[in-house]
Design an enzyme around this catalytic site. Sequence first.
Site, PDB file in Angstrom:
ATOM      1  N   ASP A 112       0.821  -1.215   0.000  1.00 11.06           N
ATOM      2  CA  ASP A 112       0.000   0.000   0.000  1.00 11.06           C
ATOM      3  C   ASP A 112       0.855   1.266   0.000  1.00 11.06           C
ATOM      4  OD1 ASP A 112       0.909  -0.449   2.592  1.00 11.06           O
ATOM      5  OD2 ASP A 112      -1.051  -0.317   3.555  1.00 11.06           O
ATOM      6  N   ASP A 116       6.787   3.856   3.513  1.00  7.48           N
ATOM      7  CA  ASP A 116       6.897   4.856   4.584  1.00  7.48           C
ATOM      8  C   ASP A 116       8.355   4.895   5.040  1.00  7.48           C
ATOM      9  OD1 ASP A 116       6.268   6.612   6.666  1.00  7.48           O
ATOM     10  OD2 ASP A 116       5.568   5.033   7.981  1.00  7.48           O
ATOM     11  N   GLY A 164      10.266   2.358   4.832  1.00  6.42           N
ATOM     12  CA  GLY A 164      10.948   1.441   3.927  1.00  6.42           C
ATOM     13  C   GLY A 164      11.279   0.101   4.574  1.00  6.42           C
TER      14      GLY A 164
HETATM   15  P1  IMP Z   1       7.194   1.018   6.515  1.00  5.72           P
HETATM   16  O1  IMP Z   1       7.719  -0.314   6.931  1.00  5.72           O
HETATM   17  O2  IMP Z   1       7.473   2.073   7.535  1.00  5.72           O
HETATM   18  O3  IMP Z   1       7.579   1.443   5.114  1.00  5.72           O
HETATM   19  O4  IMP Z   1       5.628   0.943   6.583  1.00  5.72           O
HETATM   20  C1  IMP Z   1       4.921   0.236   5.730  1.00  5.72           C
HETATM   21  C2  IMP Z   1       3.594  -0.163   6.308  1.00  5.72           C
HETATM   22  O5  IMP Z   1       3.133   0.704   7.352  1.00  5.72           O
HETATM   23  C3  IMP Z   1       2.594  -0.027   5.205  1.00  5.72           C
HETATM   24  O6  IMP Z   1       2.487  -1.217   4.480  1.00  5.72           O
HETATM   25  C4  IMP Z   1       1.322   0.359   5.939  1.00  5.72           C
HETATM   26  O7  IMP Z   1       0.605  -0.802   6.309  1.00  5.72           O
HETATM   27  C5  IMP Z   1       1.781   1.079   7.175  1.00  5.72           C
HETATM   28  N1  IMP Z   1       1.716   2.552   6.989  1.00  5.72           N
HETATM   29  C6  IMP Z   1       2.743   3.400   6.782  1.00  5.72           C
HETATM   30  N2  IMP Z   1       2.311   4.667   6.647  1.00  5.72           N
HETATM   31  C7  IMP Z   1       0.965   4.606   6.771  1.00  5.72           C
HETATM   32  C8  IMP Z   1      -0.068   5.618   6.693  1.00  5.72           C
HETATM   33  O8  IMP Z   1       0.147   6.815   6.482  1.00  5.72           O
HETATM   34  N3  IMP Z   1      -1.339   5.147   6.862  1.00  5.72           N
HETATM   35  C9  IMP Z   1      -1.639   3.844   7.079  1.00  5.72           C
HETATM   36  N4  IMP Z   1      -0.713   2.889   7.131  1.00  5.72           N
HETATM   37  C10 IMP Z   1       0.581   3.268   6.983  1.00  5.72           C
HETATM   38 MG    MG Z   2      -1.389  -1.025   8.135  1.00  5.75          MG
END
Ligand code: IMP
Ligand code: MG
Length: 185
Positions: free
Chosen positions: A98, A101, A103
């Site tokens: 989705d 963020d 990463g």
């Molecule tokens: P990362 O590991 O920080 O890149 O986060 C990835 C996961 O965090 C995504 O697959 C989302 O499920 C969740 N996530 C990150 N940012 C958001 C946001 O703004 N809204 C909702 N879910 C988020």
């Molecule tokens: Mg989530």
Amino acid sequence: MQNEIGKVLACEKEIRRRVAELAAEIAEEYQGKPLTVIVIANGALFFGSDLLRLIPLKLQLDILAISSYIGTHSSDRITVRSQLKVDIRNRHVLVIDDIFDTGKTLQSVMDDLEEQDPVDIRTCVLLEKRFSGQIGRRPDYAGFAIGNEFVVGYGLDYDEHYRNLPYIAVLSEHMELRSCADPVS
Ligand code: IMP
Ligand code: MG
């Protein structure tokens, strides 16, 4: 529920248009190649299902269920709640998530998949946040670039709520709705 939904970043029409563009790019890239698509659940279920129905290729589909967020904060602990059913050896892999963020999630998924000897792995996300300190390779395909704000809808949740909104909006207490005719930032 509505009083927590702030500015709409992409409405249904804009999402549809962008998803179709991504689908066309991906279909061209993988034409004639053995492709396995891995959708990260729950967040990419809506995006993945709309995108894949616009890709007229023979492909294998599997799902990985992963959790990383607690409320509106990214957690350092990435929990993998399912395993792949398919064998990705000698296959081109496209991971659909989705949002990019911090990463960490995609990096951790890619590290695991690399060990299973695919030909290559690319990533496709609906949303790409841009801020300093993000880790890993940037997504190969991204629907929309957004700032460092917490968004919900079209699969994205806040504590498992709001996934079913047909548009993407900032989670906020301020109502600042805009119409679909306004340009996307
Ligand atoms: P990362 O590991 O920080 O890149 O986060 C990835 C996961 O965090 C995504 O697959 C989302 O499920 C969740 N996530 C990150 N940012 C958001 C946001 O703004 N809204 C909702 N879910 C988020
Ligand atoms: Mg989530």
